[in-house]
Design a protein around this motif. Structure first.
Motif, mmCIF file in Angstrom:
data_model
loop_
_atom_site.group_PDB
_atom_site.id
_atom_site.type_symbol
_atom_site.label_atom_id
_atom_site.label_comp_id
_atom_site.label_asym_id
_atom_site.label_seq_id
_atom_site.Cartn_x
_atom_site.Cartn_y
_atom_site.Cartn_z
ATOM 1 N N PHE A 1 -26.522 -26.087 -22.163
ATOM 2 C CA PHE A 1 -25.431 -26.030 -23.194
ATOM 3 C C PHE A 1 -24.951 -27.485 -23.461
ATOM 4 N N GLY A 2 -24.606 -27.655 -24.774
ATOM 5 C CA GLY A 2 -23.913 -29.103 -24.971
ATOM 6 C C GLY A 2 -22.611 -29.245 -24.474
ATOM 7 N N ARG A 3 -21.852 -30.444 -24.734
ATOM 8 C CA ARG A 3 -20.899 -30.965 -23.939
ATOM 9 C C ARG A 3 -19.782 -30.011 -24.762
ATOM 10 N N ALA A 4 -19.941 -29.705 -26.081
ATOM 11 C CA ALA A 4 -18.852 -29.091 -26.677
ATOM 12 C C ALA A 4 -18.476 -27.541 -26.239
ATOM 13 N N GLN A 5 -19.719 -27.127 -25.899
ATOM 14 C CA GLN A 5 -19.597 -25.606 -25.472
ATOM 15 C C GLN A 5 -18.975 -25.666 -24.017
ATOM 16 N N THR A 6 -19.468 -26.390 -23.361
ATOM 17 C CA THR A 6 -19.055 -26.669 -21.814
ATOM 18 C C THR A 6 -17.680 -26.896 -22.006
ATOM 19 N N LEU A 7 -17.225 -27.918 -22.684
ATOM 20 C CA LEU A 7 -15.823 -28.267 -22.492
ATOM 21 C C LEU A 7 -14.662 -27.619 -23.107
ATOM 22 N N TYR A 8 -14.715 -27.194 -24.539
ATOM 23 C CA TYR A 8 -13.912 -26.853 -25.226
ATOM 24 C C TYR A 8 -13.899 -25.409 -25.984
ATOM 25 N N ARG A 9 -15.129 -24.817 -25.487
ATOM 26 C CA ARG A 9 -15.465 -23.278 -26.134
ATOM 27 C C ARG A 9 -15.331 -22.282 -25.090
ATOM 28 N N SER A 10 -14.395 -21.289 -25.779
ATOM 29 C CA SER A 10 -14.433 -20.161 -24.881
ATOM 30 C C SER A 10 -14.643 -18.905 -25.671
ATOM 31 N N GLU A 11 -15.477 -17.919 -25.114
ATOM 32 C CA GLU A 11 -15.652 -16.627 -25.783
ATOM 33 C C GLU A 11 -14.646 -15.722 -25.223
ATOM 34 N N ASP A 12 -14.035 -15.866 -24.117
ATOM 35 C CA ASP A 12 -12.960 -14.997 -23.543
ATOM 36 C C ASP A 12 -11.575 -15.004 -23.963
ATOM 37 N N ALA A 13 -11.472 -14.114 -24.995
ATOM 38 C CA ALA A 13 -10.317 -13.831 -25.627
ATOM 39 C C ALA A 13 -10.051 -12.280 -26.030
ATOM 40 N N ALA A 14 -9.611 -11.751 -24.965
ATOM 41 C CA ALA A 14 -9.541 -10.390 -24.986
ATOM 42 C C ALA A 14 -8.397 -9.843 -26.191
ATOM 43 N N VAL A 15 -7.342 -11.072 -26.608
ATOM 44 C CA VAL A 15 -6.259 -10.794 -27.361
ATOM 45 C C VAL A 15 -6.694 -10.219 -28.821
ATOM 46 N N ARG B 1 -8.665 -24.424 -20.900
ATOM 47 C CA ARG B 1 -7.722 -25.460 -19.888
ATOM 48 C C ARG B 1 -8.314 -26.919 -20.084
ATOM 49 N N GLU B 2 -9.730 -27.029 -20.268
ATOM 50 C CA GLU B 2 -10.133 -28.274 -20.303
ATOM 51 C C GLU B 2 -9.526 -29.115 -21.545
ATOM 52 N N LEU B 3 -9.213 -28.509 -22.673
ATOM 53 C CA LEU B 3 -8.606 -29.308 -23.731
ATOM 54 C C LEU B 3 -7.193 -29.539 -23.395
ATOM 55 N N ILE B 4 -6.398 -28.552 -22.559
ATOM 56 C CA ILE B 4 -5.087 -28.906 -22.460
ATOM 57 C C ILE B 4 -5.220 -29.903 -21.281
ATOM 58 N N ASP B 5 -5.936 -30.157 -20.486
ATOM 59 C CA ASP B 5 -6.154 -31.289 -19.663
ATOM 60 C C ASP B 5 -6.160 -32.586 -20.242
ATOM 61 N N ASP B 6 -7.199 -32.555 -21.077
ATOM 62 C CA ASP B 6 -7.695 -33.583 -21.623
ATOM 63 C C ASP B 6 -6.701 -34.396 -22.526
ATOM 64 N N GLN B 7 -5.702 -33.696 -23.285
ATOM 65 C CA GLN B 7 -4.720 -34.129 -24.121
ATOM 66 C C GLN B 7 -3.429 -34.310 -23.444
ATOM 67 N N ALA B 8 -3.404 -33.946 -21.762
ATOM 68 C CA ALA B 8 -2.365 -34.040 -20.970
ATOM 69 C C ALA B 8 -1.248 -33.277 -21.718
ATOM 70 N N ALA B 9 -1.221 -32.271 -22.028
ATOM 71 C CA ALA B 9 -0.598 -31.286 -22.663
ATOM 72 C C ALA B 9 0.523 -30.710 -21.630
ATOM 73 N N TYR B 10 1.604 -31.101 -21.452
ATOM 74 C CA TYR B 10 2.633 -30.652 -20.652
ATOM 75 C C TYR B 10 3.209 -29.351 -21.077
ATOM 76 N N ASP B 11 3.472 -29.355 -22.216
ATOM 77 C CA ASP B 11 4.101 -27.980 -23.102
ATOM 78 C C ASP B 11 3.287 -27.711 -24.259
#
Length: 716
Positions: free
Chosen positions: A46-60, A80-90
């Protein structure tokens, strides 16, 4: 108010679990024996985009396991990978990455043109941050955003969409992590997380987090603590039972924070750090949450889920409310902010129970995925308040002094000086009940053509437990959509969906013209979901129109001293959203979220539409662009990130201009064995801007100045 210094102490439970968990034993090959050759299965790269920021798990989106590419509705998932990369606390740190979402106030957002404050946790109602606190992301695994009316699955809610927070659960693989962060404005944070097996059939997770910050507004410090623990048990061959408890505490000094007064053209009248509150003012919030969830798949044809979520939330705030500027010294410039003192206590307790099942079956060559379920939610909300009035207005003789806009002198008075013991209390006590049942069928007519149809019946009952009033009713919501695979990697979809919002209990008074039917919302949407260049480029586009009707507004008529109401409102939101996730090279990832929106009032009462100014909705930008890109340097075990957030011009609730802005962020991270080091700079060029507008007397909410965060984490 004197506050204890920020401390992060080890929790006894965390230490016990840490010491009790054995390291995985390394197994050496038997001496003298040749290793056996093993034939490996083919591995898909898989490419970096798919392994880093893509998620198919969205049962909502559907409450089923349908891949997002086949869901006939716009859905975004922030892993979570995108949350961590952007240092998102809230959650406010993530708005750039969600197309169609912009900041409104506190935890509220504008979503597809409409103000939105209701959220879900693990697909269930019950927001522990209800009130004026902002959801923290420490124990959140991913954020899911379902665009448009969601009534067919979740009942009454705003037509712009719904945000779902998925909490972190126990994992089968052992992992422990300690993290320490520092930053400017005396920011400090620390956390500990551990998860893994306790036995062959039991897993655990424990998390502890604490942070402290002197804040970017004068007098406005903050402290937060989160404790989270959960256990997961295997039940039988195919079942899992999860128990989770969470404790949250926020202590915010110099709060509740309003904005900074601005000109009609959107320029701040004074320093963006200006605060109308004294250092003794505060907002303290305590919340507790308990979740029980059972999932089982008794066969390949059936999935069953039962859930219960309970929470309680207590919020106490004493603050100086800005009441408007006056020219106290007669020099022709309004420089003196008059103030009230407000003492407010809010207590909320909510319980959600839900159950659903998925049945997969076929009728001839047509495959079905039938979802059916029911849920109920009860919320008890109590509010008590005192008010001490301004001493600076001719119409009042209150004890509360104002504060200078340009040279504020803090500490000359506090809430202790206003005789609160002698002031009367006022309050409300309400109980709201929501319950409903739904059915949905996902039909695979052919391998390339799928249809989704859903219907939900809802009942509601609102009770004024002090005044004795009671309002109840029921309504139907539905959605119909279809996805067509035009060719491999290119899917077209369309949907039409409805939703509703029960009217406020206060608007149902028969003397004012009530009761009224619920507000109605309807969306028409069409779009494309594509995977191009061998899956390296994922591009989504959506066109939509949302109409919201049956909005209760004042008619301007007064009968027997009561202002009359009528269902007069009609509003419309139209827009385009484009989401791009791409591997520019094998090391370079790009994530772009763009939205165009035109939200307008088509029909209004004599007093206009709530949250609008004239025919435009407040804090609804026409254009919004968010960008995040990351470049990996494998030779240095490092990665660099760069972000951009552009928000177009908006109007405040009182029609003042909120100027457009662009801010930039940078990040760097590197790994050294089990260590990870990260640095983030937010608002790189220290842009002075308003994140949103409110009222003229309370001003615009200023965006944060430049912030620097340094982080060190150790995983073991």
């Amino acid at each position: 108010m004197s506050r204890p210094a920020f401390r992060l102490l080890p929790h006894p439970l965390a230490l016990a679990l840490l010491l009790a968990l054995p390291d995985a034993a390394a197994q050496a090959p038997t001496e003298g024996r040749e290793p056996e050759a093993t034939e490996l299965d083919a591995v898909k790269v898989f490419g970096r985009a798919q392994t880093l920021y893509r998620s198919e798990d969205a049962a909502v989106a559907t409450r089923t396991d349908t891949p997002l590419a086949l869901v006939p509705q716009s859905v975004q998932v922030l892993p979570r990978e995108l949350i961590d990369d952007q240092a998102a606390y809230d959650v406010t740190d993530l708005y750039r990455s969600i197309s169609g979402v912009s900041y409104f106030s506190y935890a509220g957002v504008t979503l597809r043109g409409f103000r939105q404050e209701n959220v879900l946790y693990d697909g269930l109602r019950g927001d522990p941050y209800a009130g004026f606190s902002v959801p923290q992301l420490f124990n959140i695994e991913r954020v899911e955003v379902l665009k448009g009316p969601a009534g067919a699955l979740y009942g009454g809610g705003e037509p712009g969409g719904v945000i779902n927070y998925v909490t972190r659960k126990p994992q089968r693989r052992a992992l422990r992590r300690v993290e320490v962060s520092l930053g400017n404005e005396d920011f400090a944070a620390g956390s500990f997380e551990a998860t893994g097996p306790l036995s062959d059939r039991m897993r655990y997770r424990v998390g502890l987090h604490a942070d402290g910050d002197e804040g970017v507004r004068w007098n406005a410090d903050s402290e937060s603590r989160i404790g989270d623990a959960s256990l997961a048990f295997d039940v039988g061959v195919a079942g899992e039972f999860t128990l989770q408890v969470t404790d949250i505490e926020q202590n915010l000094g110099g709060n509740r924070l309003r904005g900074v007064p601005a000109t009609d053209d959107g320029a701040f009248l004074t320093d963006r750090r200006w605060n109308h509150n004294e250092a003794t003012d505060f907002l303290d919030m305590d919340a507790r949450v308990a979740l029980a969830q059972y999932r089982v798949s008794p066969s390949t044809d059936w999935d069953i889920e039962l859930s219960a979520r309970w929470f309680e939330n207590s919020e106490h705030q004493i603050y100086h409310e800005p009441m408007g500027l006056i020219d106290r010294d007669g020099d022709g410039t309004a420089e003196w902010m008059t103030r009230q003192l407000r003492n407010q206590l809010r207590d909320n307790e909510g319980l959600t129970v839900a159950g659903n099942a998925v049945w997969r079956f076929s009728t001839g060559a047509v495959e079905h995925k039938l979802l059916f379920g029911a849920d109920g939610y009860r919320l008890d909300a109590d509010f008590r308040a005192q008010t001490a009035n301004s001493a600076d207005l001719a119409s009042g003789a209150g004890p509360v002094p104002g504060i200078d806009l340009f040279a504020p002198a803090y500490g000359l008075s506090s809430y202790l000086d206003y005789g609160l013991d002698a002031l009367p209390w006022r309050g409300t006590s309400t109980r709201g009940v929501r319950y409903g049942g739904y059915v949905q069928d996902e039909i695979a007519l052919t391998p390339r053509w799928q249809v989704l149809a859903g219907l939900r019946w809802d009942g509601f009952e609102d009770e004024d437990r002090l005044g004795g009033g009671r309002v109840n009713g029921h309504d139907l919501s539905w959605r119909l959509g279809s996805t067509v695979v035009l060719r491999e990697g290119v899917n077209a979809y369309a949907n039409v969906a409805s939703g509703f919002v029960p009217q406020a209990t206060a608007n149902q008074d028969p003397a004012a013209g009530g009761p009224f039917d619920a507000e109605r919302g309807r969306q028409w949407e069409a779009g494309l979901k594509t995977e191009l260049a061998g899956g390296r480029v994922m591009l989504g586009a959506a066109l939509y129109r949302i109409e919201r009707s049956n909005i209760v507004q004042a008619t301007g008529e007064v009968v027997d001293g009561v202002n009359q109401l009528a269902a007069l409102g009609l509003v419309r939101s139209e827009g385009l959203e484009i989401d791009l996730l791409a591997d520019l090279t094998e090391r370079w990832v790009l994530n772009v979220a763009y939205a165009y929106n035109d939200a307008r009032v088509v029909e209004a009462g004599s007093n206009g539409i709530t949250n609008a100014s004239g025919d435009r909705f407040a804090n609804a930008p026409r254009n919004k662009l968010g960008l995040w890109t990351r470049y990996d340097l494998p030779a240095l075990s490092s990665a660099f990130g760069f972000g951009l957030d552009y928000t177009d011009e908006r109007l405040s609730l009182d029609g003042q201009r909120v100027a457009p802005y662009t801010v930039f962020d940078l990040s760097w991270q590197t790994t050294l064995g089990p260590w990870k080091f990260q640095a983030n700079v937010k608002n790189l060029f220290d842009k002075v801007y308003a994140a949103s507008g409110f009222t003229e007397r309370t001003g615009h909410f200023p965006g944060e100045p430049r912030r620097l965060y340094l982080q060190a984490a150790y995983a073991f």
